[in-house]
Design a protein around this motif. Structure first.
Motif, PDB file in Angstrom:
ATOM      1  N   SER A 284     -65.633 -30.700 -50.883  1.00 58.37           N
ATOM      2  CA  SER A 284     -65.842 -29.334 -50.400  1.00 58.37           C
ATOM      3  C   SER A 284     -64.832 -28.940 -49.333  1.00 58.37           C
ATOM      4  N   SER A 285     -64.140 -27.819 -49.570  1.00 61.25           N
ATOM      5  CA  SER A 285     -63.235 -27.289 -48.553  1.00 61.25           C
ATOM      6  C   SER A 285     -63.951 -26.325 -47.623  1.00 61.25           C
ATOM      7  N   CYS A 286     -65.056 -25.742 -48.081  1.00 64.82           N
ATOM      8  CA  CYS A 286     -65.780 -24.784 -47.251  1.00 64.82           C
ATOM      9  C   CYS A 286     -66.554 -25.472 -46.134  1.00 64.82           C
TER      10      CYS A 286
ATOM     11  N   GLY B 274     -61.972 -26.965 -53.447  1.00 61.85           N
ATOM     12  CA  GLY B 274     -61.656 -28.325 -53.039  1.00 61.85           C
ATOM     13  C   GLY B 274     -60.567 -28.349 -51.990  1.00 61.85           C
ATOM     14  N   THR B 275     -59.506 -27.587 -52.213  1.00 67.42           N
ATOM     15  CA  THR B 275     -58.439 -27.452 -51.221  1.00 67.42           C
ATOM     16  C   THR B 275     -58.581 -26.179 -50.410  1.00 67.42           C
ATOM     17  N   LEU B 276     -59.113 -25.128 -51.027  1.00 69.64           N
ATOM     18  CA  LEU B 276     -59.232 -23.826 -50.374  1.00 69.64           C
ATOM     19  C   LEU B 276     -60.661 -23.318 -50.448  1.00 69.64           C
ATOM     20  N   CYS B 277     -61.056 -22.556 -49.429  1.00 68.73           N
ATOM     21  CA  CYS B 277     -62.342 -21.875 -49.417  1.00 68.73           C
ATOM     22  C   CYS B 277     -62.076 -20.376 -49.390  1.00 68.73           C
ATOM     23  N   ILE B 278     -62.430 -19.688 -50.477  1.00 66.47           N
ATOM     24  CA  ILE B 278     -62.180 -18.261 -50.614  1.00 66.47           C
ATOM     25  C   ILE B 278     -63.516 -17.531 -50.657  1.00 66.47           C
ATOM     26  N   ALA B 279     -63.682 -16.519 -49.807  1.00 62.81           N
ATOM     27  CA  ALA B 279     -64.923 -15.737 -49.764  1.00 62.81           C
ATOM     28  C   ALA B 279     -64.644 -14.307 -50.202  1.00 62.81           C
TER      29      ALA B 279
END
Length: 280
Positions: free
Chosen positions: A40-42, A171-176
């Protein structure tokens, strides 16, 4: 062919929160986060850095393409294609877009035009009963963990109209994708969002946050990059939102993002969809 894994949500006792009446749903969402995959990246934005190589640092972890209003295509480094809030015909040129999954944060034609998306995608709806209630989502699609956070829209006019934001954990980035958010976030919502790298942020006012409130929400989330949306190509809204913040106005609808090249603190990237009026 890779399969789609769906994590079943367990039921928990509701907790009490005043006024907004969404705390229990958000709390469920945060519990789901804690049980998500270890990559998890978030929950841990530096996990990719700990295991990445120098060669990986130069790689593009995702591309984000903006089609106008709240309509985006996110493509991961492994080729997973995620469409958020597809916009119905008649406003911008209809893109020829295929996807593995489509998320819908609002049940209106300018957010739920799933029929225009090719490829027989999985449809994830953040609301049920024609928008009368939240539908909690916690699903893994190929390399991406997707979950939603309950929000309110139209708060300036009618308290309590349901909306749904979505979070994409690559996994590498958390996009909302903040949907039609119209209020500042409470503590439980902030916990549910996690540590956001990129925030797709409404700034239009009326049914969503205006530019000033959107800036307050960015101060809460502290993303590395914010991309304004739901602004109807209004250069005055964009100018108000970006005032005093480092901003790049791109003459393109697409942004390529690498985890290791993210700025600090928050910077604004303005994308210009096909058919948009000039922002200058």
């Amino acid at each position: 062919m890779e399969t789609v894994h769906v994590n079943m949500m367990q039921r928990h006792h509701r907790s009490r929160t005043p006024r907004l009446h969404i705390g229990s749903a958000v709390f469920l969402s945060s519990l789901l986060l804690l049980s998500s995959s270890a990559h998890s990246s978030c929950r841990d934005p530096d996990v990719a850095r700990g295991f990445g190589s120098l060669a990986h640092a130069a790689n593009v972890d995702a591309t984000i393409q903006y089609f106008g209003h709240n309509f985006f295509l996110i493509t991961t480094s492994k080729g997973t294609r995620i469409v958020a809030d597809p916009l119905g015909p008649g406003w911008y040129p209809n893109p020829n877009v295929a996807a593995d999954v489509v998320t819908v944060g609002k049940e209106m034609f300018n957010h739920n035009a799933v029929h225009i998306v090719r490829g027989n995608p999985l449809i994830l709806r953040g609301l049920k009963n024609y928008g009368a209630a939240w539908n909690m989502v916690s699903t893994t699609v190929k390399d991406t963990f997707i979950y939603n956070v309950p929000i309110h829209q139209n708060a300036d006019f009618i308290e309590g109209i349901h909306g749904s934001a979505f979070v994409f954990d690559l996994g590498t980035l958390c996009i909302a994708h903040l949907g039609d958010l119209s209020q500042k976030l409470n503590e439980q919502q902030l916990k549910a969002f996690g540590k956001v790298d990129i925030a797709l942020t409404p700034i239009g006012g009326g049914r969503t946050m205006g530019p000033d409130l959107a800036r307050e929400v960015l101060a809460q989330l502290k993303p590395k990059i914010a991309i304004p949306m739901h602004h109807r190509d209004n250069p005055f809204l964009i100018k108000q939102f970006t005032a005093g913040l480092k901003t790049q106005a791109l003459r393109t609808d697409t942004l390529a993002v690498s985890k290791d090249a993210l700025p600090l603190p928050t910077e604004i990237r303005i994308l210009q969809p096909r058919g948009a009026m000039s922002y200058e």
